[in-house]
Motif scaffolding. Structure first.
Motif, short mmCIF file in Angstrom:
data_model
loop_
_atom_site.label_atom_id
_atom_site.label_comp_id
_atom_site.label_asym_id
_atom_site.label_seq_id
_atom_site.Cartn_x
_atom_site.Cartn_y
_atom_site.Cartn_z
N LYS A 139 0.83 -1.21 0.00
CA LYS A 139 0.00 0.00 0.00
C LYS A 139 0.87 1.26 0.00
CE LYS A 139 -1.98 1.91 3.72
NZ LYS A 139 -2.89 2.21 4.84
N TYR A 140 1.87 1.28 0.88
CA TYR A 140 2.70 2.49 0.99
C TYR A 140 3.64 2.65 -0.21
CZ TYR A 140 0.88 3.41 5.60
OH TYR A 140 0.03 3.72 6.64
N THR A 141 4.22 1.57 -0.68
CA THR A 141 5.13 1.69 -1.83
C THR A 141 4.36 2.05 -3.09
OG1 THR A 141 5.07 -0.72 -2.14
CG2 THR A 141 6.93 0.20 -0.89
N GLU A 142 3.13 1.53 -3.25
CA GLU A 142 2.33 1.88 -4.43
C GLU A 142 1.92 3.35 -4.39
OE1 GLU A 142 -0.83 -0.98 -4.46
OE2 GLU A 142 0.51 -2.63 -5.05
N LYS A 143 1.56 3.84 -3.20
CA LYS A 143 1.18 5.25 -3.08
C LYS A 143 2.37 6.19 -3.31
CE LYS A 143 -2.91 4.96 -0.11
NZ LYS A 143 -3.51 5.34 1.20
N SER A 144 3.56 5.65 -3.16
CA SER A 144 4.77 6.44 -3.38
C SER A 144 4.98 6.75 -4.86
CB SER A 144 5.99 5.71 -2.83
OG SER A 144 7.18 6.37 -3.13
N GLY A 145 4.30 6.00 -5.72
CA GLY A 145 4.45 6.22 -7.16
C GLY A 145 5.85 5.92 -7.64
N SER A 146 6.52 6.93 -8.18
CA SER A 146 7.89 6.76 -8.71
C SER A 146 8.95 7.10 -7.67
CB SER A 146 8.09 7.64 -9.95
OG SER A 146 7.20 7.28 -10.98
#
Length: 312
Positions: A139-146
């Motif tokens: 969840k957190y890494t995906e929300k981080s985007g690039s």
């Protein structure tokens, strides 16, 4: 293949930019970790010449491109070379270390301005964690985007590339992997710097003497497996402090302390084939290189709750 000092210093802005980034990482680290700052000042008060770093260490999440490569790419771009992989099955971690370019223009400086250090980057094998923990990390890494493309920048700024976590999710990770919980709140921050003890000029160049000196000054050393961690060949000696704790305001408004970073010490002994060299001719290349799983496994515990709550 190692690049020459000339070619690597010309690459993408050159050595001065690279060192500026390292200095920014170091500044963030020292501002957040008073124990590390105090020990460096203490060692410098006794050994007022050069303090060299043996290595810098980072932690990452091995998922969605946020693993070892996200931080390693910066160092590889500036002439570092990938070396051996280390595995830590019980902790569900793997690591790679990277050796610096063979020469640089500032071998006479100290700390981040001294000889370029090795780099040790580890990652949590997220796919081996429980479904709930995987869900939180993803969840957190995906929300981080690039954000994974800017790992070095995040470290130099002291910023997370993802949003502040919920305390409940931090607790979920801490219950399964203290490494995961540490990485969730610290991100790409320097996990530790390591003083190269054998490069000191005073009596502190012997790591046992340095350990005694540090404990005498009321700093707590990581006792996991004994204060001194020794490789099977007896040539790599390591120790570390216990991490500092700093306050953190989680996204749900909970204020709690969490472990930040620590400082390590390493003494690399002369390899047997060079034992007859005069002391003034011994260089770093004549000493034991690389890392050791058994030592590193215990050093990881410097941020553990057990070590943080242990009485000195």
């Amino acid at each position: 293949m190692l690049e020459s000092s000339l070619s690597w210093s010309r690459k993408q802005g050159g050595e001065s930019f690279f060192r500026d980034v390292l200095t920014s990482m170091e500044t963030v680290y020292l501002n957040r970790n008073p124990t590390a700052k105090s020990i460096l000042e203490l060692v410098h008060s006794v050994d007022d010449e050069q303090i060299c770093y043996d290595h810098l260490a980072f932690r990452t999440f091995g998922v969605n491109g946020f693993g070892i490569n996200s931080m390693a790419s910066f160092f590889l771009d500036y002439g570092y070379t990938q070396r051996e992989e280390l595995r830590f099955p019980a902790k569900k971690l793997k690591a790679l270390w990277f050796s610096p370019p063979s020469s640089s223009s500032q071998d006479g400086g100290s700390g981040g301005n001294g000889p370029l250090p090795r780099v040790f980057i580890s990652e949590l094998l997220v796919d081996q964690m429980s479904p709930k923990t995987q869900e939180i990390i993803r969840k957190y890494t995906e929300k981080s985007g690039s954000g994974n493309k800017y790992a070095a920048l995040a470290s130099a700024l002291g910023s997370l590339t993802w949003e502040k976590p919920l305390y409940s999710e931090f607790q979920q990770l801490a219950g399964e992997s203290e490494y995961a919980a540490w990485t969730l709140v610290n991100g790409y921050a320097l996990n530790h710097v390591t003083i190269s003890t054998h490069r000191l000029k005073s009596n502190l160049r012997n790591i046992k003497g340095l350990n005694q000196f540090i404990e005498k000054n009321r700093f707590k050393l990581n006792s996991e497996g004994g204060v001194l961690k020794v490789s099977p060949d007896g040539l790599l000696l390591q120790s570390s402090t216990v991490a500092d704790s700093i306050p953190f305001c989680f996204s749900d408004g909970v204020n709690e302390s969490f472990p930040c970073s620590y400082i390590e010490f390493a003494e690399r002994l002369v390899l047997p084939q060079y034992k007859n060299l005069p002391e003034n001719e011994i260089k770093e290349c004549h000493r034991r290189d690389g890392f050791e799983v058994g030592n590193a496994d215990k050093i990881f515990e410097s941020t553990s709750k057990e070590q943080l709550t242990r009485r000195a």
